[in-house]
Scaffold this motif. Sequence first.
Motif, short mmCIF file in Angstrom:
data_model
loop_
_atom_site.label_atom_id
_atom_site.label_comp_id
_atom_site.label_asym_id
_atom_site.label_seq_id
_atom_site.Cartn_x
_atom_site.Cartn_y
_atom_site.Cartn_z
N ASP A 25 0.93 -1.22 -0.06
CA ASP A 25 -0.11 -0.05 -0.16
C ASP A 25 0.91 1.24 -0.07
OD1 ASP A 25 -2.36 -1.52 -0.09
OD2 ASP A 25 -2.83 -1.26 2.04
N THR A 48 1.30 4.04 -2.96
CA THR A 48 0.94 5.72 -2.84
C THR A 48 2.07 6.32 -3.18
OG1 THR A 48 -0.26 5.08 -0.83
CG2 THR A 48 0.49 7.23 -1.11
N LYS A 82 2.45 7.63 -6.81
CA LYS A 82 1.54 8.84 -7.25
C LYS A 82 2.38 10.18 -6.61
CE LYS A 82 -1.78 6.32 -8.87
NZ LYS A 82 -1.88 6.13 -10.43
#
Length: 201
Positions: free
Chosen positions: A176, A180, A183
């Motif tokens: 996860d 992130t 981005k």
Amino acid sequence: MQKFDKLTGIAAPMPLINVDTDMIIPKQFLKTIKRSGLGVNLFDEMRYDGDGAEIPDFVLNKPQYREAEILVTGDNFGCGSSREHAPWALLDFGIRCVIAPSFADIFYNNCFKNGILPIALPQEQVDILMKDAEKGANARMDIDLEAQTITTSDGEVIRFDIDPFRKHCLINGLDDIALTLEKAPAIDAFEARAAAARPWV
């Protein structure tokens, strides 16, 4: 997170149904927030007797399965509480793939987030793989995530399905946090625009 592409390894047979997360890693070992060091207590109550000695008949205590990287098991694996320590313990022991007819949803999701490939197959195909695993250390399985295939020691090929997004994450080692960070340029650009538009914030 460690990438998962292809795996050739020993498969340990565990023909038990409803193996819950407390069986995988008992509650007394949940005090840590570290992902390492839990492998020694994987299946603790089945692996050790009351004095802490190994139970010889337990599959992962047998010499031919001590280096197992694949676990072939029964229906509804990972049921019970939602502890993430369960996949942590499996991975720390060395298990990179679990094959079963079905998994508990939260455990299934937690596997992907920790670099373990859970494969759900019809019972008749799990039976084939269970029988192959029972041959011991000389019977190694090949798992190809890109091709979505399992090849038995006898050369039989079994295909499996997987969500494309989860496949992408495993092949590229993206948990996860890493997703992130992919981005990060867009996040930085947004923050710069926001700071320019509202410098008082």
